[in-house]
Motif scaffolding. Structure first.
Motif, PDB file in Angstrom:
ATOM      1  N   THR A   1      -2.852   6.503  -6.975  1.00 33.19           N
ATOM      2  CA  THR A   1      -3.790   5.637  -6.252  1.00 33.19           C
ATOM      3  C   THR A   1      -4.386   4.586  -7.191  1.00 33.19           C
ATOM      4  O   THR A   1      -5.242   3.797  -6.773  1.00 33.19           O
ATOM      5  CB  THR A   1      -4.936   6.454  -5.608  1.00 33.19           C
ATOM      6  N   ASN A   2      -3.947   4.597  -8.448  1.00 36.41           N
ATOM      7  CA  ASN A   2      -4.491   3.662  -9.435  1.00 36.41           C
ATOM      8  C   ASN A   2      -3.486   2.522  -9.669  1.00 36.41           C
ATOM      9  O   ASN A   2      -2.472   2.687 -10.329  1.00 36.41           O
ATOM     10  CB  ASN A   2      -4.766   4.433 -10.736  1.00 36.41           C
ATOM     11  N   LYS A   3      -3.805   1.376  -9.075  1.00 33.80           N
ATOM     12  CA  LYS A   3      -2.890   0.230  -9.103  1.00 33.80           C
ATOM     13  C   LYS A   3      -2.587  -0.256 -10.521  1.00 33.80           C
ATOM     14  O   LYS A   3      -1.428  -0.494 -10.872  1.00 33.80           O
ATOM     15  CB  LYS A   3      -3.574  -0.905  -8.331  1.00 33.80           C
ATOM     16  N   GLU A   4      -3.631  -0.381 -11.344  1.00 34.96           N
ATOM     17  CA  GLU A   4      -3.425  -0.909 -12.709  1.00 34.96           C
ATOM     18  C   GLU A   4      -2.547   0.042 -13.504  1.00 34.96           C
ATOM     19  O   GLU A   4      -1.648  -0.377 -14.236  1.00 34.96           O
ATOM     20  CB  GLU A   4      -4.777  -1.100 -13.450  1.00 34.96           C
TER      21      GLU A   4
ATOM     22  N   LEU B   1       5.066   5.502  -6.355  1.00 36.29           N
ATOM     23  CA  LEU B   1       4.402   4.894  -7.515  1.00 36.29           C
ATOM     24  C   LEU B   1       2.982   4.420  -7.199  1.00 36.29           C
ATOM     25  O   LEU B   1       2.104   4.459  -8.042  1.00 36.29           O
ATOM     26  CB  LEU B   1       5.239   3.722  -8.042  1.00 36.29           C
ATOM     27  N   TYR B   2       2.779   3.958  -5.978  1.00 36.55           N
ATOM     28  CA  TYR B   2       1.422   3.535  -5.600  1.00 36.55           C
ATOM     29  C   TYR B   2       1.223   3.761  -4.101  1.00 36.55           C
ATOM     30  O   TYR B   2       2.115   3.456  -3.296  1.00 36.55           O
ATOM     31  CB  TYR B   2       1.188   2.045  -5.925  1.00 36.55           C
ATOM     32  N   VAL B   3       0.077   4.319  -3.739  1.00 35.10           N
ATOM     33  CA  VAL B   3      -0.184   4.538  -2.317  1.00 35.10           C
ATOM     34  C   VAL B   3      -1.671   4.388  -1.997  1.00 35.10           C
ATOM     35  O   VAL B   3      -2.533   4.815  -2.767  1.00 35.10           O
ATOM     36  CB  VAL B   3       0.363   5.924  -1.860  1.00 35.10           C
TER      37      VAL B   3
ATOM     38  N   ALA C   1       0.809  -1.214   0.000  1.00 37.75           N
ATOM     39  CA  ALA C   1       0.000   0.000   0.000  1.00 37.75           C
ATOM     40  C   ALA C   1       0.848   1.273   0.000  1.00 37.75           C
ATOM     41  O   ALA C   1       0.307   2.379   0.069  1.00 37.75           O
ATOM     42  CB  ALA C   1      -0.938  -0.010   1.194  1.00 37.75           C
ATOM     43  N   PHE C   2       2.163   1.124  -0.043  1.00 41.25           N
ATOM     44  CA  PHE C   2       3.070   2.287  -0.164  1.00 41.25           C
ATOM     45  C   PHE C   2       4.297   1.755  -0.881  1.00 41.25           C
ATOM     46  O   PHE C   2       5.111   1.034  -0.300  1.00 41.25           O
ATOM     47  CB  PHE C   2       3.443   2.814   1.221  1.00 41.25           C
ATOM     48  N   VAL C   3       4.395   2.087  -2.168  1.00 35.23           N
ATOM     49  CA  VAL C   3       5.480   1.526  -2.970  1.00 35.23           C
ATOM     50  C   VAL C   3       6.148   2.671  -3.733  1.00 35.23           C
ATOM     51  O   VAL C   3       5.497   3.374  -4.515  1.00 35.23           O
ATOM     52  CB  VAL C   3       4.956   0.450  -3.954  1.00 35.23           C
ATOM     53  N   ALA C   4       7.440   2.855  -3.476  1.00 40.38           N
ATOM     54  CA  ALA C   4       8.143   3.993  -4.084  1.00 40.38           C
ATOM     55  C   ALA C   4       9.465   3.530  -4.663  1.00 40.38           C
ATOM     56  O   ALA C   4      10.038   2.528  -4.231  1.00 40.38           O
ATOM     57  CB  ALA C   4       8.393   5.060  -3.027  1.00 40.38           C
TER      58      ALA C   4
END
Ligand SMILES: Cc1ncc(C[n+]2csc(CCOP(=O)(O)OP(=O)(O)O)c2C)c(N)n1
Ligand code: SF4
Ligand SMILES: [Mg+2]
Length: 351
Positions: free
Chosen positions: A285-288, A308-310, A183-186
């Motif tokens: 916030t958009n995983k795809e 990149l995703y949160v 849920a937090f990827v950077a």
């Protein structure tokens, strides 16, 4: 000519952060890494981020595995708790430490070998469980400590100094973490200190696993022509997906990225991250979209960086397990032992 001696200079008080501590209280031992190693730059940014966020060092637990990267917790936050584990086994140790004392802020430092090779089995379950931990991968594409063999993050076609070419598909820790529900990827680069500090501060504000893959050149074994993790290559190929402006909960008015031009994400502690698009429309916030952009970017030989995703609302492991928000070591007997009646009824139910 005046006979009065000049007044002795009064030493000015050191600058302190919001909890009254000077930067020196966030430092650690002297680094023994090679001069110019990317890992030392990351250490510096960790010190800056914890100082700026005003985290009390004794409320932090720092953990690592084995590798040059895993040595670095010795170089920051001297007064934090710490444990240097076996190679690739830091995630299980972190899970235990945080489960036993969820009041601590956990930070784990690992390497690309420690994470993506020997430690991959532990890494995937840490992320899947959303253990509250800042998990930094100091990614240089090689096993630095054992003299520079390719690790599992080495790019296809990357060359070692002796000319050996990597012909295995790399593991991308960011897309792997997103796929696993991270849920937090950077991703960042040790040469992009401003971006790295903003990401680290946001990771401190986040509750859950914060995976930060930092390209961190190994100047001794992987900084030559043909390497795709060298300073030169990383500088030329770094492609930030957005500009980041982090506003900690205690400084509502300060943000380098102005409101109105950006998307905003609020973290559980009230802090805010502002994202200003750079060159493309990107929604963290958009995983795809995140997965697609990482793949497209890799095909173009870009090193995509940014948060990149949160998803700051995903429940972390301690919330899911509904554990007590206190250190188990400080709970009195009457709170950890079932009463006689409860034990009797359990025994009865087993008959
Ligand atoms: C169980 C075990 N296997 C192998 C090793 C040897 N070893 C020590 S560090 C290391 C790789 C470190 O690479 P990485 O995690 O990328 O860290 P770096 O040194 O590049 O920062 C290996 C294979 C070990 N210490 N323990
Ligand atoms: S061998 Fe590489 S990773 Fe290890 S300290 Fe030296 S430069 Fe850093
Ligand atoms: Mg490495």
């Amino acid at each position: 000519m005046s006979t009065t001696a000049p007044a002795p200079a009064t030493p000015s008080a050191p600058k302190v952060n919001r909890i009254g501590l000077p930067k020196a209280d966030y430092e650690g031992g002297k680094s023994t890494l090679c001069l110019g190693c990317g890992h030392d730059v990351i250490t510096k940014q960790i010190i800056n981020a914890f100082y700026e966020m005003g985290v009390a060092p004794h409320k932090v637990v720092k953990l690592s595995g084995i590798g040059c990267s895993s040595k670095t917790p010795a170089y920051f936050l001297n007064r934090a708790w710490g444990f240097n584990s076996v190679h690739g086994r830091m995630p299980s140790l972190a899970t235990g430490a945080i489960a036993a004392n969820p009041t601590l802020l956990g930070i784990g430092v690992s390497g690309d070998g420690d994470t993506a090779s020997i430690g991959i089995g532990q890494f995937v379950h840490l992320v899947r469980r959303n253990v509250p931990l800042i998990y930094i991968v100091e990614n240089n594409g090689v096993y630095g400590l054992t003299k520079g063999q390719f690790s599992a993050t080495a790019d296809l076609g990357a060359k070692l100094k002796n000319g050996t070419v990597n012909d295995l598909t790399p593991i991308d820790c960011c897309s792997l973490a997103i796929e696993l529900g991270g849920a937090f990827v950077a991703r960042s680069f040790s040469g992009d200190m401003k971006q790295l500090q903003a990401i680290l501060e946001a990771a401190i504000a986040h509750r859950g696993t914060a995976v930060i893959d930092v390209i961190s050149p190994c100047v001794t074994f992987n900084d030559h022509e043909g390497s795709t993790k060298s300073y030169k290559y990383s500088k030329e190929h770094e492609t930030p997906v957005h500009e980041l402006g982090f506003v900690p909960f205690f400084e509502e008015t300060l943000a380098e990225v102005p409101p109105g031009e950006s998307k905003e994400i609020r973290f559980p502690d009230g802090s805010l991250m502002r994202f200003k698009g750079v060159g493309r429309d990107y929604d963290p916030t958009n995983k795809e979209l995140a997965m697609r952009t990482i793949h497209e970017s890799y095909a173009k030989k870009e090193i995509l960086t940014g948060l990149l995703y949160v998803n700051p609302t995903k429940p972390d492991l301690t919330t899911l397990l509904n554990t007590v928000p206190e250190s188990l070591a400080t709970l009195p007997d009457e709170r950890i032992r079932p009463s006689k009646e409860t034990l009797a009824s359990i025994m009865e139910s087993l008959r």
